[in-house]
Design an enzyme around this catalytic site. Structure first.
Site, short mmCIF file in Angstrom:
data_model
loop_
_atom_site.label_atom_id
_atom_site.label_comp_id
_atom_site.label_asym_id
_atom_site.label_seq_id
_atom_site.Cartn_x
_atom_site.Cartn_y
_atom_site.Cartn_z
N SER A 294 -13.66 -25.73 9.73
CA SER A 294 -14.54 -26.20 8.66
C SER A 294 -14.63 -27.73 8.66
O SER A 294 -15.04 -28.32 9.65
CB SER A 294 -14.06 -25.65 7.32
OG SER A 294 -15.03 -25.78 6.33
N ASP A 361 -21.37 -16.63 8.41
CA ASP A 361 -20.68 -17.71 7.70
C ASP A 361 -21.69 -18.79 7.30
O ASP A 361 -22.27 -19.46 8.15
CB ASP A 361 -19.62 -18.31 8.62
CG ASP A 361 -18.76 -19.36 7.94
OD1 ASP A 361 -19.09 -19.77 6.82
OD2 ASP A 361 -17.75 -19.78 8.56
N HIS A 412 -15.63 -16.84 6.18
CA HIS A 412 -15.24 -18.20 6.56
C HIS A 412 -13.74 -18.33 6.77
O HIS A 412 -13.22 -19.42 6.93
CB HIS A 412 -15.71 -19.18 5.48
CG HIS A 412 -15.58 -20.62 5.88
ND1 HIS A 412 -16.18 -21.15 7.01
CD2 HIS A 412 -14.92 -21.66 5.31
CE1 HIS A 412 -15.90 -22.43 7.11
NE2 HIS A 412 -15.13 -22.77 6.10
#
Length: 477
Positions: A294, A361, A412
């Site tokens: 991320s 995602d 995620h």
């Protein structure tokens, strides 16, 4: 379960992977992750230890003429050693020297092993991050450098942590428990392969691992989605190369404004340590591998670009020729970082990026949901005037497809990414992995909610907190 690997887009060089690796197919089918009852019923069977999970692949030499056999369902230290010995002559291909050509369709066992291995380094950042508000190390690391990998179950990884890295978001908002709003938080670490591991890998590998978003200022920085010139090379600012302003602030901000004894910027810490390690191991075959999840993926992109733009990875070989230390980024669920000029410059510098994404995602589609690399040219001929301001992904994409109706936030989740890669023939989420991150999930959610409930005149932050609380169960970013 019928699964397939396919080339989704010739322009993006993306391969889609859903568990079982079958012959090339254009059919698309989603993989449903097991429900809690499914997980409970399968938990009675034994699962390989964390440090041996990456060894569940066969040691197969790289060959473009024939696909590799499926991974083995068993694992042992001997298999891990065998896989590493085969990796030695093939490490440049695994690190992306040929943009992973012939390695994604189907996914080669050695590449799968390395993706999981570097993913575990990222997971270690989360497992070692302290979210206990009563702890002296709150919002920082739990363990010292020497014990970090051992404490998270990676004691036999063959790497030594040499530096902890801190980032200071350039955002000032009140924090719970009276903490300083803009002080540096532990964001990751630098590790280097031991002598024995270097011999087995065929080079001295430097790993730099970054966690994703956890603290409130980091969430704010993530939503600063305007493009700004990177200007990381003082001798050539390259005003056309632009990156997301929030990620850049995390990378370059320091505590100098609040204290002359404050922490240096994330950038200064990293460049100093990378330069030190390159100098220390001068004359050895080396590689620089960056891994992040991320937001951490964004920092990995920026560092890779920074090192290459400054030429820190260049060295003079024995025959007096200038060579580059290869730089590879393994990105897990990462967002877009910069514009098209940033992507093109990364390609010119030889930076190799493998983006492991879940097609479901939403983070991987940000920023630039509309104005991105797919919305630049009309009819393949006419370029829109705003194309220079469009976000663009860098590198090659390896797409996974997973979704769980009972837990949508898993799309995620880093542990879900790694579990699907570890167990391609049998979609299995280990109970141990779920229990390991369960406490972290609840503490991260409480942290966000406590910040949201503060009496602050910051309506933007309140909206952000409301939006991201639903994402926190996915893990931490």
């Amino acid at each position: 379960m019928a699964c397939a690997a396919y080339m989704a887009s010739p322009n993006m060089g993306s391969a889609c992977f859903y568990g079982d690796i079958k012959p090339l197919s254009r059919s698309m089918k989603q993989v449903r992750l097991p429900s809690k009852s499914d997980t409970s019923s399968s938990s009675s069977s034994s699962s390989p230890p964390r440090q041996q999970a990456a060894a569940s692949v066969l040691a197969t030499p790289i060959s473009s003429s024939s696909p590799p056999p499926p991974p083995s369902s068993t694992s042992c230290p001997l298999e891990a050693a065998a896989a590493t010995s085969v990796l030695r002559p093939s490490w440049r291909e695994i690190q992306g020297c040929n943009d992973w050509e012939h390695l994604l369709e189907p996914l080669h066992p050695l590449l799968r092993q390395e993706i999981v291995r570097y993913g575990e380094f990222v997971s270690a950042c989360y497992l070692a991050f302290d979210l206990d508000s009563t702890s002296k190390r709150y919002l920082n690391y739990k363990y010292g450098k020497r014990k970090l990998l051992e404490e998270v179950g990676m004691g036999d990884s063959g790497y030594e942590v040499t530096k902890y890295i801190y980032a200071t978001p350039d955002v000032s908002i009140p924090m719970p428990n009276g903490m300083a709003p803009c002080c540096g938080r532990w964001i990751g670490y630098v590790a280097v392969a031991s002598d024995d591991m270097a011999r087995r890998l065929g080079r001295r590998d430097v790993v730099i691992s970054f966690r994703g978003t956890v603290t409130s200022p980091e969430w704010i920085a993530n939503f600063m989605s305007s493009l700004t010139p990177a200007r990381l090379d003082p001798h050539d600012c390259r005003e056309d190369v632009k990156v997301e302003s929030g990620f850049l602030s995390l990378y370059t901000a320091d505590e100098a404004a609040s204290s002359k004894f404050g922490i240096k910027s994330c950038r200064e810490q990293l460049l100093t340590e990378v330069s030190r390690l390159i100098k220390k191991h001068k004359g050895e075959e080396m590689s620089i591998t960056l891994a992040g999840h991320s937001m951490g993926s964004s920092l990995a992109h920026l560092l890779a670009y920074d090192i290459s733009e400054l030429g820190l990875n260049k060295f003079t070989s024995k025959n007096d020729s200038i060579r580059d230390i290869p730089i590879t980024v393994f990105s897990f669920g990462g967002p877009r970082v910069g514009n098209l000029a940033f992507k093109e410059r990364c390609n010119e510098l030889g930076i190799k990026v493998l983006r492991i994404v879940n097609v479901n995602d939403p983070i991987t589609k940000l920023p630039g949901v509309v104005f991105n690399e797919h919305f630049r040219v009309l009819g393949g001929k006419f370029e829109f005037p705003w194309s220079c301001s469009c976000y663009a992904h860098v590198g090659v994409e390896l797409a996974l497809d997973f979704f769980n109706v009972q837990n949508p936030s898993c799309v995620h989740d880093l542990e879900t990414y790694l579990s699907l890669l570890k167990f391609p023939n049998k979609i299995q989420i280990e109970r141990e992995a779920n229990l390991r991150i369960d406490g972290f999930i609840h503490k991260a959610r409480d942290l966000l909610l406590s910040a949201q409930n503060l009496n602050m005149q910051l309506p933007v932050w309140r909206n952000v907190a409301t939006n991201v609380v639903s994402l926190i169960p996915s893990q931490r970013s």
